[in-house]
Design a protein around this motif. Structure first.
Motif, PDB file in Angstrom:
ATOM      1  N   ILE A   1      41.817  78.125  49.865  1.00 30.73           N
ATOM      2  CA  ILE A   1      41.019  76.910  50.008  1.00 30.73           C
ATOM      3  C   ILE A   1      39.653  77.211  49.410  1.00 30.73           C
ATOM      4  CG2 ILE A   1      39.941  75.295  51.620  1.00 30.73           C
ATOM      5  CD1 ILE A   1      42.207  75.997  53.598  1.00 30.73           C
ATOM      6  N   VAL A   2      39.139  76.330  48.568  1.00 36.16           N
ATOM      7  CA  VAL A   2      37.867  76.606  47.887  1.00 36.16           C
ATOM      8  C   VAL A   2      36.807  75.573  48.264  1.00 36.16           C
ATOM      9  CG1 VAL A   2      39.024  77.689  45.925  1.00 36.16           C
ATOM     10  CG2 VAL A   2      38.444  75.264  45.817  1.00 36.16           C
ATOM     11  N   ASN A   3      35.557  76.017  48.195  1.00 34.14           N
ATOM     12  CA  ASN A   3      34.410  75.125  48.315  1.00 34.14           C
ATOM     13  C   ASN A   3      34.122  74.589  46.916  1.00 34.14           C
ATOM     14  OD1 ASN A   3      31.863  73.943  48.526  1.00 34.14           O
ATOM     15  ND2 ASN A   3      31.138  75.441  50.014  1.00 34.14           N
ATOM     16  N   ILE A   4      34.312  73.294  46.714  1.00 33.33           N
ATOM     17  CA  ILE A   4      34.221  72.734  45.359  1.00 33.33           C
ATOM     18  C   ILE A   4      32.808  72.850  44.792  1.00 33.33           C
ATOM     19  CG2 ILE A   4      36.161  71.178  45.743  1.00 33.33           C
ATOM     20  CD1 ILE A   4      34.192  68.899  46.099  1.00 33.33           C
ATOM     21  N   ASP A   5      31.797  72.991  45.661  1.00 34.32           N
ATOM     22  CA  ASP A   5      30.429  73.126  45.164  1.00 34.32           C
ATOM     23  C   ASP A   5      30.197  74.456  44.457  1.00 34.32           C
ATOM     24  OD1 ASP A   5      29.715  70.637  46.108  1.00 34.32           O
ATOM     25  OD2 ASP A   5      28.830  71.385  47.972  1.00 34.32           O
ATOM     26  N   HIS A   6      31.088  75.416  44.673  1.00 37.11           N
ATOM     27  CA  HIS A   6      30.908  76.742  44.071  1.00 37.11           C
ATOM     28  C   HIS A   6      31.884  77.021  42.932  1.00 37.11           C
ATOM     29  CE1 HIS A   6      27.888  77.765  46.963  1.00 37.11           C
ATOM     30  NE2 HIS A   6      28.704  77.632  48.000  1.00 37.11           N
ATOM     31  N   ILE A   7      32.572  75.988  42.452  1.00 37.58           N
ATOM     32  CA  ILE A   7      33.427  76.147  41.275  1.00 37.58           C
ATOM     33  C   ILE A   7      32.546  76.064  40.028  1.00 37.58           C
ATOM     34  CG2 ILE A   7      35.358  75.207  39.943  1.00 37.58           C
ATOM     35  CD1 ILE A   7      36.410  73.987  42.557  1.00 37.58           C
ATOM     36  N   ILE A   8      32.609  77.089  39.195  1.00 32.55           N
ATOM     37  CA  ILE A   8      31.790  77.135  37.976  1.00 32.55           C
ATOM     38  C   ILE A   8      32.571  76.631  36.759  1.00 32.55           C
ATOM     39  CG2 ILE A   8      30.468  78.644  36.424  1.00 32.55           C
ATOM     40  CD1 ILE A   8      29.275  78.301  39.223  1.00 32.55           C
ATOM     41  N   GLU A   9      33.858  76.973  36.714  1.00 30.33           N
ATOM     42  CA  GLU A   9      34.658  76.636  35.528  1.00 30.33           C
ATOM     43  C   GLU A   9      36.126  76.500  35.926  1.00 30.33           C
ATOM     44  OE1 GLU A   9      35.931  78.779  31.282  1.00 30.33           O
ATOM     45  OE2 GLU A   9      34.109  79.431  32.355  1.00 30.33           O
ATOM     46  N   ILE A  10      36.834  75.607  35.223  1.00 28.28           N
ATOM     47  CA  ILE A  10      38.275  75.444  35.415  1.00 28.28           C
ATOM     48  C   ILE A  10      38.960  75.951  34.146  1.00 28.28           C
ATOM     49  CG2 ILE A  10      40.170  73.828  35.808  1.00 28.28           C
ATOM     50  CD1 ILE A  10      38.147  72.007  37.228  1.00 28.28           C
ATOM     51  N   GLU A  11      39.752  76.992  34.308  1.00 27.17           N
ATOM     52  CA  GLU A  11      40.373  77.670  33.173  1.00 27.17           C
ATOM     53  C   GLU A  11      41.863  77.311  33.084  1.00 27.17           C
ATOM     54  OE1 GLU A  11      40.392  82.263  31.846  1.00 27.17           O
ATOM     55  OE2 GLU A  11      41.373  81.875  33.766  1.00 27.17           O
ATOM     56  N   PRO A  12      42.305  76.669  31.984  1.00 23.38           N
ATOM     57  CA  PRO A  12      43.740  76.391  31.825  1.00 23.38           C
ATOM     58  C   PRO A  12      44.540  77.688  31.855  1.00 23.38           C
ATOM     59  CG  PRO A  12      42.448  75.165  30.226  1.00 23.38           C
ATOM     60  CD  PRO A  12      41.512  76.148  30.867  1.00 23.38           C
ATOM     61  N   TRP A  13      45.725  77.641  32.498  1.00 26.32           N
ATOM     62  CA  TRP A  13      46.556  78.821  32.647  1.00 26.32           C
ATOM     63  C   TRP A  13      47.985  78.474  32.299  1.00 26.32           C
ATOM     64  CZ3 TRP A  13      44.858  83.346  32.181  1.00 26.32           C
ATOM     65  CH2 TRP A  13      45.517  84.480  32.666  1.00 26.32           C
ATOM     66  N   PHE A  14      48.917  79.377  32.595  1.00 23.02           N
ATOM     67  CA  PHE A  14      50.312  79.187  32.215  1.00 23.02           C
ATOM     68  C   PHE A  14      50.959  78.026  32.976  1.00 23.02           C
ATOM     69  CE2 PHE A  14      49.650  83.806  31.410  1.00 23.02           C
ATOM     70  CZ  PHE A  14      49.854  83.783  30.040  1.00 23.02           C
ATOM     71  N   ASN A  15      51.965  77.421  32.320  1.00 26.47           N
ATOM     72  CA  ASN A  15      52.801  76.378  32.945  1.00 26.47           C
ATOM     73  C   ASN A  15      51.972  75.239  33.526  1.00 26.47           C
ATOM     74  OD1 ASN A  15      55.207  77.832  32.408  1.00 26.47           O
ATOM     75  ND2 ASN A  15      54.870  79.084  34.241  1.00 26.47           N
ATOM     76  N   SER A  16      50.952  74.834  32.776  1.00 24.91           N
ATOM     77  CA  SER A  16      50.114  73.687  33.154  1.00 24.91           C
ATOM     78  C   SER A  16      49.382  73.886  34.486  1.00 24.91           C
ATOM     79  CB  SER A  16      50.957  72.399  33.224  1.00 24.91           C
ATOM     80  OG  SER A  16      51.553  72.124  31.973  1.00 24.91           O
ATOM     81  N   THR A  17      49.092  75.145  34.826  1.00 29.16           N
ATOM     82  CA  THR A  17      48.298  75.419  36.013  1.00 29.16           C
ATOM     83  C   THR A  17      46.881  75.819  35.573  1.00 29.16           C
ATOM     84  OG1 THR A  17      48.997  77.740  36.084  1.00 29.16           O
ATOM     85  CG2 THR A  17      50.317  76.144  37.335  1.00 29.16           C
TER      86      THR A  17
END
Length: 239
Positions: A196-212
């Protein structure tokens, strides 16, 4: 406690299933919403009925209880798992599946009562924190009050929960599911059965394998987004 705890009983032996169902029905907090005689049927019924807790036998043909539990834990709202089996040797593996309890046949009524009490505690709304800015963490028999804003993410591994903050990681006695109930859903997002993450502390969203995706967090941690939660992340950030 408010509403009853929806319960699914799974065992390929009719006698054991009937016995456990009969014992559970004596608890006012428990509502039996279904039964299943195999791992496959358990998964299908869990998808259909959305139980709060599943009592699950281990030794079953085709999909055994351990594999069924792993699949159930991938659901968007995973149920609590209580293994009910005649085989004590699976206990360690069971708790790696984040089982809340492990009961041995023939069922001991005292142990069953303790299991039900533990389940009730998970769903007891009186445990919710009144101060929305802080959450109580049980660390080495101490109760620490931690600001929600300082939490980076929460992680469950082998049945143990860790809360990672801006200052320190805390290995807590709380469960991930129990803490999730007390967190602000506008600020905290489940992105994986174990995170579970705190969305205020997400810096970047990195595309990964199998559309994750991987989430790069403040402080450098990388958190995986499983396929079950990809849609939630995309909807939240509208991409």
């Amino acid at each position: 406690m408010g509403s009853k705890i929806k319960t699914l009983v799974v065992d390929d032996e009719l006698y054991s299933r009937d016995e456990l169902t009969h014992l559970l029905e004596t608890y006012p907090s428990i509502q039996i919403i279904g039964e299943a005689d195999s791992g496959e049927t358990a998964i299908l019924k869990a998808l259909q009925l959305q139980p709060d807790v599943v009592f699950l036998d281990v030794e079953m043909p085709k999909i055994n209880g351990m594999n069924a539990a792993k699949t159930l834990m991938e659901l968007k709202k995973p149920p609590l798992i209580v293994f009910a089996t005649a085989y004590p040797e699976f206990a360690v593996e069971a708790f790696r599946c984040s089982a809340i309890d492990y009961l041995l046949k023939p069922f001991d009524e005292k142990q069953l009562a303790e299991a039900v009490k533990r389940i009730e505690k998970h769903f007891d709304t009186t445990e919710e924190i009144l101060n929305p800015d802080k959450i109580a963490l049980i660390v080495d028999e101490k109760i620490l009050l931690v600001k929600n804003a300082n939490i980076l993410y929460l992680e469950s591994s082998e049945g143990k929960c860790t809360v990672v903050t801006l200052d320190n990681p805390y290995k807590v006695s709380n469960t991930l599911i129990g803490l999730e109930k007390r967190l602000d859903t506008k600020k905290f997002l489940r992105v994986h059965r174990s995170y579970i993450v705190n969305i205020d502390h997400i810096i970047e969203i990195e595309p990964w394998f199998n559309s994750t995706y991987n989430l790069l967090m403040r402080g450098g941690s990388k958190i995986p987004v499983s396929r079950t939660y990809v849609k939630d992340v995309r909807q939240l950030f509208q991409f």
